[in-house]
Design a protein around this motif. Structure first.
Motif, PDB file in Angstrom:
ATOM      1  N   PHE A 102       0.910  -1.087  -0.053  1.00  0.00           N
ATOM      2  CA  PHE A 102      -0.083  -0.039   0.047  1.00  0.00           C
ATOM      3  C   PHE A 102       0.961   1.077   0.101  1.00  0.00           C
ATOM      4  CE2 PHE A 102      -2.260  -3.391   2.280  1.00  0.00           C
ATOM      5  CZ  PHE A 102      -3.483  -3.295   1.395  1.00  0.00           C
ATOM      6  N   ILE A 103       0.404   2.212  -0.504  1.00  0.00           N
ATOM      7  CA  ILE A 103       1.055   3.552  -0.854  1.00  0.00           C
ATOM      8  C   ILE A 103       0.795   4.445   0.425  1.00  0.00           C
ATOM      9  CG2 ILE A 103       1.630   5.576  -2.124  1.00  0.00           C
ATOM     10  CD1 ILE A 103       1.043   3.998  -4.467  1.00  0.00           C
ATOM     11  N   GLY A 104      -0.628   4.343   0.561  1.00  0.00           N
ATOM     12  CA  GLY A 104      -1.020   5.214   1.734  1.00  0.00           C
ATOM     13  C   GLY A 104      -0.862   6.617   1.737  1.00  0.00           C
ATOM     14  N   ASP A 105      -0.585   7.369   2.919  1.00  0.00           N
ATOM     15  CA  ASP A 105      -0.332   8.852   2.920  1.00  0.00           C
ATOM     16  C   ASP A 105       1.068   9.119   2.359  1.00  0.00           C
ATOM     17  OD1 ASP A 105      -3.110   8.934   4.240  1.00  0.00           O
ATOM     18  OD2 ASP A 105      -2.033   9.014   6.005  1.00  0.00           O
ATOM     19  N   GLN A 106       1.750   8.141   2.146  1.00  0.00           N
ATOM     20  CA  GLN A 106       3.224   8.715   1.579  1.00  0.00           C
ATOM     21  C   GLN A 106       3.273   9.026   0.296  1.00  0.00           C
ATOM     22  OE1 GLN A 106       6.196   5.710   2.792  1.00  0.00           O
ATOM     23  NE2 GLN A 106       4.700   4.672   3.785  1.00  0.00           N
ATOM     24  N   VAL A 107       1.970   8.842  -0.452  1.00  0.00           N
ATOM     25  CA  VAL A 107       1.975   9.312  -1.845  1.00  0.00           C
ATOM     26  C   VAL A 107       2.145  10.782  -1.970  1.00  0.00           C
ATOM     27  CG1 VAL A 107      -0.517   9.908  -1.832  1.00  0.00           C
ATOM     28  CG2 VAL A 107       0.544   9.232  -3.866  1.00  0.00           C
ATOM     29  N   GLN A 108       3.045  11.160  -3.037  1.00  0.00           N
ATOM     30  CA  GLN A 108       3.526  12.417  -3.335  1.00  0.00           C
ATOM     31  C   GLN A 108       2.560  13.124  -4.414  1.00  0.00           C
ATOM     32  OE1 GLN A 108       5.995  13.732  -1.254  1.00  0.00           O
ATOM     33  NE2 GLN A 108       5.530  11.858  -0.294  1.00  0.00           N
ATOM     34  N   ASP A 109       1.399  13.267  -4.075  1.00  0.00           N
ATOM     35  CA  ASP A 109       0.515  13.914  -4.998  1.00  0.00           C
ATOM     36  C   ASP A 109      -0.951  14.566  -4.168  1.00  0.00           C
ATOM     37  OD1 ASP A 109      -1.924  13.967  -6.809  1.00  0.00           O
ATOM     38  OD2 ASP A 109      -0.573  13.339  -8.394  1.00  0.00           O
ATOM     39  N   ASP A 110      -0.909  15.690  -4.238  1.00  0.00           N
ATOM     40  CA  ASP A 110      -1.719  16.471  -3.519  1.00  0.00           C
ATOM     41  C   ASP A 110      -3.227  16.095  -3.967  1.00  0.00           C
ATOM     42  OD1 ASP A 110      -0.024  18.010  -2.667  1.00  0.00           O
ATOM     43  OD2 ASP A 110      -0.287  19.652  -3.842  1.00  0.00           O
ATOM     44  N   ASP A 111      -3.609  15.720  -5.405  1.00  0.00           N
ATOM     45  CA  ASP A 111      -4.695  15.104  -5.638  1.00  0.00           C
ATOM     46  C   ASP A 111      -5.114  13.869  -4.992  1.00  0.00           C
ATOM     47  OD1 ASP A 111      -5.506  17.266  -7.271  1.00  0.00           O
ATOM     48  OD2 ASP A 111      -4.642  16.505  -9.125  1.00  0.00           O
ATOM     49  N   ALA A 112      -3.926  12.699  -4.983  1.00  0.00           N
ATOM     50  CA  ALA A 112      -4.249  11.743  -4.356  1.00  0.00           C
ATOM     51  C   ALA A 112      -4.611  11.970  -2.692  1.00  0.00           C
ATOM     52  CB  ALA A 112      -2.989  10.697  -4.602  1.00  0.00           C
ATOM     53  N   LEU A 113      -3.957  12.954  -2.290  1.00  0.00           N
ATOM     54  CA  LEU A 113      -4.105  13.049  -0.648  1.00  0.00           C
ATOM     55  C   LEU A 113      -5.417  13.306  -0.592  1.00  0.00           C
ATOM     56  CD1 LEU A 113      -0.636  14.613   0.216  1.00  0.00           C
ATOM     57  CD2 LEU A 113      -1.385  12.337   0.836  1.00  0.00           C
TER      58      LEU A 113
END
Length: 241
Positions: A102-113
């Motif tokens: 899982f990527i979770g909150d570590q994703v580096q994308d404002d839209d994904a967050l």
């Protein structure tokens, strides 16, 4: 064979928004998976009464398929668009993959967050609506902000379907996929194909399907949930029509 569609009334042994779904040593799963409905499998096969597996909605992906960006963390039980769990003796869902899947909150994308926040908030609102009204309603990102009442499940039981989830990505190595005519399903056309999924030669059966957006702001068009009783394996895939 039990086969119901548009399930709007809960059956005995069904618990929406269940708590204590994951083993204590995998509490981190709650950051990535939303527990929708605990289902006593005795509703489908009487000999399995007391075994209760939980239908889970992944918070990710924001786009694409779950697991497609974390291939280094795939194993024999997980892959792009596939995740598997062991149903423990106390009916917890033990993930058979690695935390890094899982990527979770570590994703580096404002839209994904923003998507992650929206999924969690809409789930919480749906839970509160259920507690107040005793019915399921979703807060879709495509709606007007008001709750829209939904079916708890689109499908309960029946044959394993053959949506595009079958073809989206290769099934993990622990499992095998084959096809046969669905001659024993009175709900299927005569020329319809039926998927057969096995682990060590033992067949899974269809538990349930539901759109993620029946419960949350968005999600897969069908969360597909399967079960193999001897190994107590719960297998999920996701249809994006």
């Amino acid at each position: 064979m039990i086969h119901q569609t548009e399930l709007r009334d809960l059956l005995p042994g069904m618990v929406p928004f269940p708590a204590d779904v994951f083993p204590a040593d995998q509490g981190w799963l709650g950051q990535h998976l939303l527990p929708l409905l605990k289902i006593d499998l005795g509703a489908l096969r009487p000999e399995l009464a007391g075994q209760a597996a939980t239908l889970l909605c992944p918070i990710e992906p924001y786009e694409g398929c779950i697991g497609e960006a974390t291939e280094e963390h795939h194993n024999a039980f997980t892959g792009t668009n596939w995740i598997a769990f062991e149903l423990t003796a106390d009916n917890r869902m033990r993930f058979l993959g690695e935390e890094g899947y899982f990527i979770g909150d570590q994703v580096q994308d404002d839209d994904a967050l923003e998507h992650i926040t929206e999924m969690r908030e809409s789930y919480s609102k749906a839970h509160a609506y259920f507690q107040q009204h005793g019915r399921l309603a979703s807060y879709s990102r495509y709606g007007d902000g008001e709750p829209g009442e939904q079916a708890y499940l689109d499908v309960l039981g029946g044959q394993i379907s053959t949506g595009n989830w079958i073809e989206t990505a290769e099934i993990p190595a622990a499992f095998a996929l084959a096809f046969t005519e669905a001659a024993d399903d009175r709900h299927a056309p005569d020329d319809a194909e039926c998927a057969i999924i096995t682990r060590d030669g033992r067949k899974f059966f269809a538990v349930a399907e539901v759109a993620g957006y029946n419960w949350c702001a968005t999600g897969a068009d069908a969360i597909v949930m399967l079960y193999e009783p001897e190994s107590r394996t719960v297998l999920f895939s996701y249809d994006w029509s």
